[in-house]
Design an enzyme around this catalytic site. Sequence first.
Site, PDB file in Angstrom:
ATOM      1  CG  HIS A  17      -1.850   1.217   1.303  1.00 22.34           C
ATOM      2  ND1 HIS A  17      -2.441   1.700   0.118  1.00 22.34           N
ATOM      3  CD2 HIS A  17      -1.807   2.087   2.228  1.00 22.34           C
ATOM      4  CE1 HIS A  17      -3.370   2.597   0.428  1.00 22.34           C
ATOM      5  NE2 HIS A  17      -2.945   3.126   1.793  1.00 22.34           N
ATOM      6  CG  ASP A  19      -0.043   5.998   2.278  1.00 24.63           C
ATOM      7  OD1 ASP A  19      -1.138   5.799   2.152  1.00 24.63           O
ATOM      8  OD2 ASP A  19       0.179   4.797   3.428  1.00 24.63           O
ATOM      9  CG  ASP A 129      -6.060   3.410   4.797  1.00 21.59           C
ATOM     10  OD1 ASP A 129      -7.033   3.042   5.609  1.00 21.59           O
ATOM     11  OD2 ASP A 129      -4.967   4.047   5.068  1.00 21.59           O
ATOM     12  CG  HIS A 356      -5.887   7.713   1.839  1.00 18.31           C
ATOM     13  ND1 HIS A 356      -5.619   7.030   0.841  1.00 18.31           N
ATOM     14  CD2 HIS A 356      -5.014   7.381   2.970  1.00 18.31           C
ATOM     15  CE1 HIS A 356      -4.741   6.153   1.394  1.00 18.31           C
ATOM     16  NE2 HIS A 356      -4.250   6.289   2.296  1.00 18.31           N
TER      17      HIS A 356
END
Length: 934
Positions: A17, A19, A129, A356
């Site tokens: 994941h 980010d 997420d 996000h």
Amino acid sequence: MTNTTNQKTAHLISHTHWDREWYMPYEHHHVLLVELMDKLLDTLDRDPEYRYFHLDGQTIIREDYLQVRPDQQERLDRYIREGRIQFGPWYVLQDEFLTSSEANLRNLLIGHRDAKPFGIISKTGYFPDSFGNMGQAPQILEQADIQNAIFGRGVKPTGFNNAVVDAEAYESPYSEMIWRSPDGSEVLGILFANWYCNGMEVPVDPEKARVYWDKNLQEAEKFASTSHLLFMNGCDHQPIQTDLPEALRTASELYPEVKFVHSNFDDYIAAVSQQVPDHLATIEGELRSQHTDGWGTLVNTASARVYLKQLNQQGQTLLEKVAEPLATMAHVAGVKEYPHHLLTHAWKMLMQNHPHDSICGCSVDEVHREMVTRFAKSRQLAEKLVSQTSQAIAECIDVQNIEAWAEDAVLFTVFNTAGWMRSGIIEKELIVDKSFFPEGPNPQALARKLEEVVLPTYQVIDAEGNIYVAEILDLGVHFGYELPKDRFRQPYMARKVKVIFQAKNVPALGYQTYGLVPVGEKQERQAAGVEVNVEIEANLMENEYLQVRVEQNGTITLLDKRSGTEYHGLNVYENTGDIGNEYVYRQPEGEQALSTKQLKAELRLVEHSPYRAVMESVLRWNIPAGADELFEREKRYMVPFTERKAQRVQDTVPLKITTTYTLEAGSDMVKVKTEFNNQAKDHRLRALFPSGLVTDHHYADSIFEVAKRPNIPAKEWVNPSNAQHQQAFVHVTDGSTGLMVANKGLNEYEILQENAGSTIAVTLLRASSELGDWGVFDTPEAQCLGPQAVEYAIIPFAGDAAKSGACASAYMYPIPWTTVQLGELAHTYEKEAQPVHGMKDGQRKLPLSKQWLDWQAENSTLAFSALKIAEETGDVIARWFNLSADPADLHVQTGFECVSTYESDVLERVKGSLENNHRTVAGYKIVTHGYVLL
């Protein structure tokens, strides 16, 4: 379909994941991404048993990697084409609620465009997420041929990171469920019941593997409705597990009754779809974790670093509601090609701020500093495109032989790029005289000569001879320049005036031309005045719809003259402490909220004209300077925010709040601008709007819908705050009358239930000092110290919010006008440029007023969303969505010639013909039309 086999299959999906930026700045994460991708490519080269890798659903990872490693493009692209690296469908993993409806679609569209050259794209609706999920996601996904949604939050959580204590029942007994949009669209929803890391770091050692799998298999089986169990082999920024094939062999030997496979989402979803039981629960609409304790929803990221949300709203609005429509108008008029490449570049820069942990404002300070620069770059590009396309159109407007205008008239065109006919205040600087000068010589003499010119008395007149009440200010002499296409830059000195007037009924998606004309006997005889009227008496402002009284404490009393409803105490300010973090607001225990209700304001009239009145309120307030020393210790020792005992200090700092209330002629809203210099830390500032309306639910503008939400959360909710997301507005109504608050980039609100009715609370500022989540990360810039300015509007209405026009007013409120002066463009654009669409140069004459897309909806529940050009077909794309459950009739008349009209989708594909200019739009439906140009 019922499960017919007892054998379990463990699907391990390798991923990370990613980010792009979060607890480290982007380039720190970037270095780690390059290392990860290098290792991934080497592993795929070396080990054919390492079969697949899921690239986190976002195509930007490829861009980020190749930015540093362009030499690896052939290797990377080969594995994408072969399907071993699963690619798309998004450009970035966005926060769905803090990015606009069209931004969510551009994200999906650009992700698909990035993947198209490879002939393969992951059709996985991936939301690992997101801090809650938009209710229209199933409809959007279905239109993109995606039949599933994989998500980590939103329904009652069933595992790690979002555990609910003592909950009686889950919203779904399984991790699999049916997710339905308001329009009835459905996809198979799969929740990461044990989070997206439940298969990370699989042991190779048999002894450790048995402990690992005894636990993880049991936890996965607890929520799975089929024999196919999902294990996500990775986590946040997780390096790839290169020995996974060996670990799977160990697991297969230990558990011969379980089939362990290195899988991918396509295979896993296909297998699950064949076995899901018929009695899956159906989850409808938004997934916002309402059936939880309320602490893990992370909704307060909507108020972290409000300045980012304001910049995002400006950038989104400029692109989707100004730049794209104007570029479309210029394209169909045959005067300028649609700049797909530049618009895509501007969108990508903007969307790089949409992940996000970026737009939510929950990263370290370095991340958000870089975001401000990205916002500026995207906005600057959009502004240039707006300037170019609007001027290209204005160049072709035929202004000859208009009797109402004298030869020395200064002409200008006002563009309305909103989806509705619009009136409003125009403020435009116009050049009334100018002289070019070569670079080098001192232009001071030229400036003095222009300054000595005595300007005539001007008035604003339209082509029909109507005079508009206007304020015309002499701005003196200013430097300027032009950039010709065929020679070097041309500097000049110019005498400028500023024109302020109210344009009336400018056509939707069109323009109207006006003249600044010297007052003369001919114009005075022919012109008929355009009536506008705002009256004022003491602290009272009034137009034909509203009466606004500014009270001694700075609040307003608002009378809706159409319904006779009066609202009292609107826009009182509330201040509380905040000992939470960027993710979560937490008021200190036992603290009483501070209010400006008892303060005395300094009031004055700032402006009064027939078309506008502006009243100013100044409040001088003292609020606590920040949290006490205990708070610093609690943060340093990682005391959970729910257990913190810190309070605010007794020492205070001044908070001077300057509020301007603006009422325009013919307007159904009171515009509010609030300015203050924040010198306090660890606090929240809100504006409160008591409605006096007794309701148990309210409505908030969200993604392609106005969502109906309960005022009181589910019984599992223990968080004292019930803040929620909004896009353009929130409103309460009792079915007869209603009160709406629209905003510009203020994404957090709360409905307070009081004895006197529902109060809308809109967050203006939240000041915090740490990132929160899994570590200790100081974020002093999240305190948002220094000057702040926020804007919002109060809109009372009668009956239905959509049918009354209140929703349309709120949607138009943040869209800026575009105004272009005619006759000053000769050196800026090529006069002999080849027209587009094969149109001859002599045909490039446009009228003084024009509308390119005229649409009517009989019951007024349709909202306009987009006007653009499809990149692949070159067709005009227009989009609407229905705010109501009831069908709506849509009639469309184009102001350009087209061969045919068809029904399209969110990916701008041809889906079916539309035989005429009328159609019925089903309840809550998102509809897209394509228009084939000649």
